[in-house]
Motif scaffolding. Sequence first.
Motif, PDB file in Angstrom:
ATOM      1  N   ASN A 150       3.827  15.464  -6.212  1.00  0.00           N
ATOM      2  CA  ASN A 150       4.882  14.616  -5.690  1.00  0.00           C
ATOM      3  C   ASN A 150       4.299  13.268  -5.300  1.00  0.00           C
ATOM      4  N   ARG A 151       5.148  12.265  -5.298  1.00  0.00           N
ATOM      5  CA  ARG A 151       4.719  10.974  -4.790  1.00  0.00           C
ATOM      6  C   ARG A 151       4.976  10.921  -3.295  1.00  0.00           C
ATOM      7  N   LEU A 152       4.218  10.109  -2.633  1.00  0.00           N
ATOM      8  CA  LEU A 152       4.314   9.967  -1.186  1.00  0.00           C
ATOM      9  C   LEU A 152       5.571   9.202  -0.804  1.00  0.00           C
ATOM     10  N   THR A 153       6.229   9.649   0.237  1.00  0.00           N
ATOM     11  CA  THR A 153       7.339   8.903   0.817  1.00  0.00           C
ATOM     12  C   THR A 153       6.971   8.554   2.238  1.00  0.00           C
ATOM     13  N   PRO A 154       7.327   7.370   2.722  1.00  0.00           N
ATOM     14  CA  PRO A 154       6.933   6.938   4.064  1.00  0.00           C
ATOM     15  C   PRO A 154       7.318   7.914   5.162  1.00  0.00           C
ATOM     16  N   ASN A 155       8.429   8.632   4.988  1.00  0.00           N
ATOM     17  CA  ASN A 155       8.877   9.564   6.026  1.00  0.00           C
ATOM     18  C   ASN A 155       7.848  10.654   6.314  1.00  0.00           C
ATOM     19  N   LEU A 156       7.032  10.990   5.323  1.00  0.00           N
ATOM     20  CA  LEU A 156       6.023  12.029   5.506  1.00  0.00           C
ATOM     21  C   LEU A 156       4.901  11.574   6.425  1.00  0.00           C
ATOM     22  N   LEU A 157       4.724  10.277   6.564  1.00  0.00           N
ATOM     23  CA  LEU A 157       3.636   9.770   7.391  1.00  0.00           C
ATOM     24  C   LEU A 157       4.117   9.225   8.720  1.00  0.00           C
ATOM     25  N   HIS A 158       5.330   8.698   8.776  1.00  0.00           N
ATOM     26  CA  HIS A 158       5.851   8.218  10.047  1.00  0.00           C
ATOM     27  C   HIS A 158       5.941   9.395  11.017  1.00  0.00           C
ATOM     28  N   GLY A 159       5.421   9.202  12.230  1.00  0.00           N
ATOM     29  CA  GLY A 159       5.416  10.276  13.204  1.00  0.00           C
ATOM     30  C   GLY A 159       4.207  11.164  13.065  1.00  0.00           C
ATOM     31  N   GLY A 160       3.341  10.873  12.081  1.00  0.00           N
ATOM     32  CA  GLY A 160       2.152  11.674  11.869  1.00  0.00           C
ATOM     33  C   GLY A 160       0.894  10.889  12.131  1.00  0.00           C
ATOM     34  N   PHE A 161      -0.124  11.123  11.295  1.00  0.00           N
ATOM     35  CA  PHE A 161      -1.424  10.513  11.516  1.00  0.00           C
ATOM     36  C   PHE A 161      -1.411   8.997  11.399  1.00  0.00           C
ATOM     37  N   PHE A 162      -0.557   8.480  10.511  1.00  0.00           N
ATOM     38  CA  PHE A 162      -0.523   7.039  10.293  1.00  0.00           C
ATOM     39  C   PHE A 162       0.744   6.411  10.862  1.00  0.00           C
ATOM     40  N   SER A 163       1.263   6.988  11.917  1.00  0.00           N
ATOM     41  CA  SER A 163       2.532   6.512  12.489  1.00  0.00           C
ATOM     42  C   SER A 163       2.415   5.109  13.079  1.00  0.00           C
ATOM     43  N   HIS A 164       1.187   4.666  13.375  1.00  0.00           N
ATOM     44  CA  HIS A 164       1.000   3.341  13.977  1.00  0.00           C
ATOM     45  C   HIS A 164       0.995   2.229  12.933  1.00  0.00           C
ATOM     46  N   LEU A 165       1.009   2.594  11.660  1.00  0.00           N
ATOM     47  CA  LEU A 165       0.939   1.586  10.604  1.00  0.00           C
ATOM     48  C   LEU A 165       2.322   1.059  10.229  1.00  0.00           C
ATOM     49  N   SER A 166       2.329  -0.156   9.734  1.00  0.00           N
ATOM     50  CA  SER A 166       3.578  -0.765   9.266  1.00  0.00           C
ATOM     51  C   SER A 166       3.926  -0.229   7.888  1.00  0.00           C
ATOM     52  N   ASP A 167       5.140  -0.527   7.425  1.00  0.00           N
ATOM     53  CA  ASP A 167       5.564  -0.081   6.099  1.00  0.00           C
ATOM     54  C   ASP A 167       4.658  -0.659   5.007  1.00  0.00           C
ATOM     55  N   SER A 168       4.268  -1.904   5.159  1.00  0.00           N
ATOM     56  CA  SER A 168       3.403  -2.520   4.147  1.00  0.00           C
ATOM     57  C   SER A 168       2.029  -1.852   4.119  1.00  0.00           C
TER      58      SER A 168
END
Length: 228
Positions: free
Chosen positions: A2-20
């Motif tokens: 599968n390809r990555l979707t931002p929702n999988l990372l928001h709230g997780g390990f990389f939640s502090h990162l911006s969309d870009s």
Amino acid sequence: MNRLTPNLLHGGFFSHLSDSQLKKIERISILKEYTEGEILFYEGDESRYFFLLVEGEASVFKSSASTETIVVHRFRAPSLIAEVATLKQIPYPASAECTRHSKVLKIERDPFLVLLQEDPSFSIALIASLTQKIGALEASLQRHSAPNAMTKVARLIQDDAVSFERLKGIEIAALLGITPETLSRTLKKLKQLSVITLTKGKKIEILDLDKLKSIADNNFPLRESVIE
């Protein structure tokens, strides 16, 4: 895959990162689903990827010369697995397999190391993971250095009682380096001592925290027949 979707990372390990910033990770990553028992990597494999457990659980283990399997650590999402070996660019020192149906983000090592140099924000997740690993390692060493099964089980209940709900008896026993039969007898003895009770769903309720701490510290006077 599968390809990555931002929702999988928001709230997780990389939640502090911006969309870009997340898109930069997406460009160098592959999201893959693993079935229970499927291997992520074997001991000695080249560490080409950072493995981010997005959903599910995984176990890191070593096999001895006698083919005995020793569980080093168990991971729940979200967790980075074997990131030290990948950072140091050395072969994986142990093997890893998924113990539940899981989703794992495989991040290419070299491009991610470039991102770390270009933007320190990406290192925050690694620092958090390494700090967490130090605490987990200290707890694991404390359990494995225990003089008997009773103390080992008491220390795990004290540190992570929820693991008894999540894991099978055989998995907990492997984590502690004891047999499933010894684990069962030890839990029964702790119930007889009115230290704990087992409710539905294998949930452990601590009845006497002071007594549990005393057993975990190996300071509780137990008869020889009670100690394994």
